[in-house]
Motif scaffolding. Structure first.
Motif, short mmCIF file in Angstrom:
data_model
loop_
_atom_site.label_atom_id
_atom_site.label_comp_id
_atom_site.label_asym_id
_atom_site.label_seq_id
_atom_site.Cartn_x
_atom_site.Cartn_y
_atom_site.Cartn_z
N LYS A 2 -5.98 -23.14 17.81
CA LYS A 2 -4.93 -23.22 16.81
C LYS A 2 -5.35 -22.56 15.52
O LYS A 2 -6.44 -22.03 15.37
CB LYS A 2 -4.55 -24.68 16.56
CG LYS A 2 -3.80 -25.28 17.74
CD LYS A 2 -2.42 -24.66 17.87
CE LYS A 2 -1.64 -25.32 19.00
NZ LYS A 2 -0.32 -24.71 19.16
N LYS A 3 -4.49 -22.65 14.53
CA LYS A 3 -4.74 -22.03 13.23
C LYS A 3 -5.87 -22.75 12.53
O LYS A 3 -6.14 -23.91 12.76
CB LYS A 3 -3.46 -22.11 12.38
CG LYS A 3 -2.24 -21.54 13.11
CD LYS A 3 -1.00 -21.79 12.33
CE LYS A 3 -0.61 -23.24 12.38
NZ LYS A 3 -0.26 -23.69 13.70
N GLN A 164 -8.65 -16.92 15.29
CA GLN A 164 -7.57 -17.83 14.96
C GLN A 164 -6.25 -17.09 14.78
O GLN A 164 -5.19 -17.60 15.13
CB GLN A 164 -7.91 -18.59 13.68
CG GLN A 164 -9.19 -19.43 13.76
CD GLN A 164 -9.12 -20.42 14.88
OE1 GLN A 164 -8.30 -21.34 14.86
NE2 GLN A 164 -9.98 -20.27 15.87
N TYR A 166 -4.99 -14.67 16.34
CA TYR A 166 -4.27 -14.38 17.57
C TYR A 166 -3.35 -15.52 17.96
O TYR A 166 -2.36 -15.31 18.66
CB TYR A 166 -5.26 -14.08 18.70
CG TYR A 166 -5.80 -12.68 18.66
CD1 TYR A 166 -5.06 -11.62 19.20
CD2 TYR A 166 -7.02 -12.39 18.07
CE1 TYR A 166 -5.55 -10.32 19.16
CE2 TYR A 166 -7.51 -11.09 18.02
CZ TYR A 166 -6.77 -10.07 18.57
OH TYR A 166 -7.24 -8.77 18.50
N ASP A 167 -3.65 -16.73 17.54
CA ASP A 167 -2.81 -17.88 17.88
C ASP A 167 -1.79 -18.20 16.81
O ASP A 167 -1.02 -19.15 16.95
CB ASP A 167 -3.70 -19.11 18.14
CG ASP A 167 -4.43 -19.03 19.46
OD1 ASP A 167 -3.88 -18.41 20.40
OD2 ASP A 167 -5.54 -19.57 19.56
N SER A 169 1.63 -17.64 14.66
CA SER A 169 2.92 -17.00 14.86
C SER A 169 3.03 -15.81 13.93
O SER A 169 2.23 -15.65 13.00
CB SER A 169 4.05 -17.99 14.57
OG SER A 169 4.08 -18.29 13.18
N LYS A 196 2.53 -8.33 17.00
CA LYS A 196 3.40 -9.50 17.06
C LYS A 196 4.85 -9.11 16.80
O LYS A 196 5.78 -9.69 17.38
CB LYS A 196 2.91 -10.56 16.08
CG LYS A 196 1.62 -11.25 16.52
CD LYS A 196 1.19 -12.31 15.53
CE LYS A 196 -0.12 -12.99 15.96
NZ LYS A 196 0.04 -13.80 17.19
#
Length: 343
Positions: A2-3, A164, A166-167, A169, A196
């Motif tokens: 996660k972030k 981080q 990459y995960d 939004s 993205k």
């Protein structure tokens, strides 16, 4: 993953624009006993620029030179990745993709060790107990926070932030870059942001985007295979990618099952040398048509960060499925070609 936690992220973002210049000498000795390659290269992890090169003599590659500031690098041998580490002042030894030497490499080693300990703890939980994803992420973030707070001005922090990112939004990543525009100066993060955007524009329900690839003086377009009254399963793959090769078993199964009902398959070879692609097609007996030598063309357009990536395009040119694999892909195609049975 996660972030990053808020305070840690802010600390890292602030660090991107205030790194201190510090020139120094480096010596890197890489043990490569099994390679037959003649040359080895040190490539900037962020920009992919070549920093240094040397001949491999008796299975050893020895680099030396001056560097203005520590930088994250990849060791490339015979076109393949042979490890990542921080190129910094001092003596560094690389063996089995692992680097020893220098303060920052020591920090990288400690980080990986702490993350491995988290994984080990959660793997040791009996199968009868449901996996606690929230607790797992919290344990990881605790490790990340620890390293961010003490390494905000060096490549270790950048490396962790990139993992981080990459995960995140698209909105979260945009906000991070807006908070500190210097973050967008990193090429990998800038490309990730663009990727993205591209992925959002080619998600399920969106029209497909055409591309063309020139190979052997011929031009190949995705549009040549779309809109023939059939569903098209597009497999973005590479010959060196183990998960890609494993997924071909599933693709063969669905093609055999639905090929006479309106399903076609197209392979798009990315990030691979054409000769290796051709060997892979023959070795694994892939019977479907292929667009060879796409490299980054297709993956940049579709925002594909990793492979295999499978996309299903309907006869009208609309993307109806993306990133479905294995049983998930089989179930989706069953809903199309065998709706009564799937229900």
């Amino acid at each position: 993953m996660k972030k990053i936690a808020g305070l840690a992220a802010l600390a890292l973002l602030a660090s991107c624009s205030n790194q201190q210049k510090q020139s120094g000498s480096y010596v890197v000795t890489a043990e490569l006993p099994e390679t037959t390659a003649e040359m080895a290269y040190l490539i900037n992890y962020d920009t992919s620029d070549k920093i240094d090169s040397t001949a491999i003599i008796n299975g050893v590659a020895s680099f030396s030179g001056e560097i203005e500031e520590p930088v994250l690098v990849r060791l490339i041998v015979d076109g393949k990745r042979a490890g990542s580490f921080v190129l910094e002042e001092g003596e560094i030894k690389v063996a089995d993709r692992h680097a020893v030497g220098g303060e920052l490499n020591q920090l990288m080693d400690e980080l990986e060790g702490d993350l491995a300990a988290v994984d080990s703890t959660f793997r040791s939980v009996p199968d009868s107990i449901p996996f606690d994803k929230k607790a797992y992420i919290a344990a990881q973030n605790k490790v990340y926070d620890k390293y961010f707070k003490s390494n905000e001005n060096n490549p270790v922090g950048y490396y962790i932030f990139l993992q981080q990112a990459y995960d995140m939004s698209l909105d979260e990543l945009n906000q991070a870059i807006q908070n500190n525009p210097a973050l967008g100066e990193y090429q990998r993060i800038s490309k990730l942001q663009a990727g993205k955007v591209a992925k959002a524009e080619t998600s399920e329900g969106k029209p497909y985007k055409d591309f063309e690839v020139v190979y052997n003086d011929s031009t190949y377009r995705l549009s040549n295979y779309v809109g023939n009254g059939k569903y098209l399963l597009v497999d973005f793959w590479a010959s060196w990618c183990g998960p890609c090769i494993r997924e071909t078993k599933v693709i063969k199964e669905v093609l055999e099952k639905y090929g006479d009902k309106g399903l076609e398959v197209l392979g798009v070879a990315v990030w691979d040398e054409p000769e290796n692609t051709l060997k892979g097609i023959e070795q694994h007996q892939l019977p479907w048509q292929q667009i060879i030598n796409s490299q980054n063309i297709a993956t940049d357009l579709y925002g594909i960060p990793s492979i295999p990536c499978l996309i299903v395009i309907d006869p009208e040119g609309t993307i109806v499925a993306r990133d479905r694999r294995g049983d998930d892909l089989k179930a989706f195609l069953a809903e199309i070609f065998e709706p009564a049975k799937a229900e």
